[in-house]
Design a protein around this motif. Sequence first.
Motif, PDB file in Angstrom:
ATOM      1  N   PHE A 351      -7.001   0.320  -4.011  1.00  0.00           N
ATOM      2  CA  PHE A 351      -7.827  -0.951  -3.301  1.00  0.00           C
ATOM      3  C   PHE A 351      -9.214  -0.848  -3.933  1.00  0.00           C
ATOM      4  O   PHE A 351      -9.558   0.193  -4.231  1.00  0.00           O
ATOM      5  N   THR A 357      -7.435  -3.204   4.137  1.00  0.00           N
ATOM      6  CA  THR A 357      -6.291  -1.943   4.052  1.00  0.00           C
ATOM      7  C   THR A 357      -5.424  -1.778   4.982  1.00  0.00           C
ATOM      8  O   THR A 357      -4.431  -0.909   5.002  1.00  0.00           O
ATOM      9  N   ALA A 377      -0.261  -0.042   7.264  1.00  0.00           N
ATOM     10  CA  ALA A 377      -0.765   1.269   6.618  1.00  0.00           C
ATOM     11  C   ALA A 377       0.324   2.446   6.832  1.00  0.00           C
ATOM     12  O   ALA A 377       0.368   3.233   5.939  1.00  0.00           O
TER      13      ALA A 377
END
Length: 814
Positions: A351, A357, A377
Amino acid sequence: MKKIITVVVLFVALFQTSTLMAQDLLKSTDLSTLKVDYLSDSDVAKIKTQLQTNNVTIEQAEPMALAKGMPASEFAKLKERLAMPATKNEVVKKEIDKTDEVEDDVRKADAFGRKQEKIVNTKVKDSLNALVFGSELFDNPTLNFEPNLKLATPVNYVLGPGDELQISVYGVQEFNASVPVTIEGKVTIQYVGQIPVSGMTIEAATQKIRGAIARVYSTVASGQSQVGISLSRIRTIRVTIIGSKQPGNYSISSLATVYNALFLGGGPGKNGSYRNIELLRDNKVYRNIDIYHFLVNGDQSDNVGLKDNDVIRIPAYTQRVTVEGQVKRPGIFEMKKGETFTDLLSFASGFNEFAYTASVNVLQKTSKEFKVKDVNASEYNSYKPLSGDVFRVAKILNRFENRIKIEGAVFRPDTYSFYEGMRISDLIAKADGLKEDAYSNRARIIRLKSDLTTEIVNVNLTKAMEGDLEADVALKKEDVVTVYSILDFVEEYKITIDGEIKKPGIYDYHENLTLNDLLVQAGGLTGSASKRVEVARMIKAEEIDDANSSKVELFNIEITATNNEQLKNFALKPFDVVNIRKMAVYEKPEMVTIKGAVNYTGKYVLANKKERVYDIVERAGGLTSLANIEGVKIKRPIQAKQIEEVESINLNLGKKDSIQNKLKKKLKEDLKFATIPVDWKSIVKNPNSNTNVILFPGDEIEVAAFNEGVKVTGNVLLTSEIPYEKGKGFGYYIGSVGGVDNKGWRKKAYIIYPNGKAAVAHTYFFIKSYPKVKPGSQIIVPEKPEVKKMSTGEWVSIGSVITSIALLIVTAFK
């Protein structure tokens, strides 16, 4: 018969020379197995040189070669190669480098100790696969994985036909030769014989050759001489690439690797795999190559060496996915079975700093339609991408989770982190406390409400800082606290000074400011300042006094101009306007210039306000004996005020008319002076004559020297100066220069006299009278204006109008 014998001898000598690879091939009685394709360019060049040296053509050598069993097709190839100037690669090389090939080979051999045929490959920019990860590896012309000839020969290098060995014996006995590996896989060493080396590693071949030499050279066996063997020329091998952008057979160095061959082939094709490339050797898969190992980790373990007749097969990809958005390297990536989103993220370099995220959105393709999935995640290590997945990495929100701001009269106004339970006193402490000018009775908090509208919360800072919990308001995130300054409520007072002061302008007013203070602050008085000072002060009153029409109150003060002081120091108030008056009489000396035929030229100061031309000429010693009394004039500079007056006048000529613009341009750029003619004879007779004008500063008096010539210029055949002849007029001088040209406008010709005065011709009772010509004059013939001729249609229109009028007249008198 003799010619045939000569040809046979030359042919045998040609192909039995120990320095040629070809002689090893053709001295055999059986040439049926000869392959011309295996002859190097240097072998062919040597054959061609020997044929030319012995004055034998290839046609004369043909019968002998065919008699030894050489196929006609192979001889045709040999003949074709002898006729060619160079191979395709050598032609490209010559186009790139026009230097001598022989010198270049020697230079390379000296520099690297090894030679290799130049391989040229033109790269084609891949536009179809531009987004596929790894495609740029094969588009970059500076990255080609070409083998480095400077490196030592690998000990496992396998020799074959086309290689060349440099064999040296040094010590008590010496020997040095470059020996090629023949098509039969042997090397021929003088006095030693033929040694088979094909298929052997360079290390094994070195031991074998050293043993053979030791049997001939006794000092090698005893150790008094040493044997050195190195690879001086690398052979060319052929590999086949399937599934690349440019598939085909390639001739490359025997030291080349898989990546070098893939680069030559342009990399995988449109649907080619980057991760499952097969290297086929002897009809078996020798190795599977994954380019991602190199792209991601720089691992070249798959970059193995190639052998003759290897096949590189690039199959179609099995699974590709797309990554978009906030990653460091977005693009299209190929995935292997069992790889997860974490692996994909490593291919995309992770990223970037703006990525959200917590989860990733995935656009998937089913057998019927699209569907959307969110991968959290916690699932990154377990989620296995499917073919065609499009991963979209979003950007974080442009907002803060714990921001609070304070501004105004604190020592460190800034943005700070918020925590639950923070109060106004805590934030002020973070900002290093209140400044001395802080207004502590009230502070303002702008707060964001739940419905996203804002409200104001007022705070008493005095009580809050004293520990009053009710006044010490609890803060919320995104609050903006403003601490006011008492200086914000004070009006900014100014004071103005103008007139004979060095730095006039507007200054800040301070309490107890006096006139003396202001004079010093403004740089002091100028030399022209008088003792009179006027101070204007605004009138303030709660009620309007109709009886008093005054707008300001005036104070007239006297000061001592020499020391910027006054006897009584006058106290000023806000918004006062101070004017320093100028002395009634204060004028600096101003000058005029005189030049030409006077006794003392130069600049002269105007002694009085009504100094005239005659006065300055007399002060300059009068006219000289060479002066032309008809040639006295004054040149007066055009003032900026005069140009402004012309600009301010509207001639009403229309927007497109350029007369006024041309006039302004002429005044600004062309004419720098206005000329005033002077009649010196009249001045001498009567000094009070109106031609004895009063001079202005900057005026320039010119007294011309006597000149008997008359200059004729303009639209005449010959611009010239004709000697003055008394009694002759305009026509004589114009005729003396050949008359006017086809553009000349004679009737508008004019004359300029030496004193700057001009005169034109005039007509009286159809008789044209030209002005008198005097010595030193200048006759100018202007150009005729362009007149647009009427067209045939216009003449027809005029004729029609006249005809109509005539008919009306005839009809009226019938």
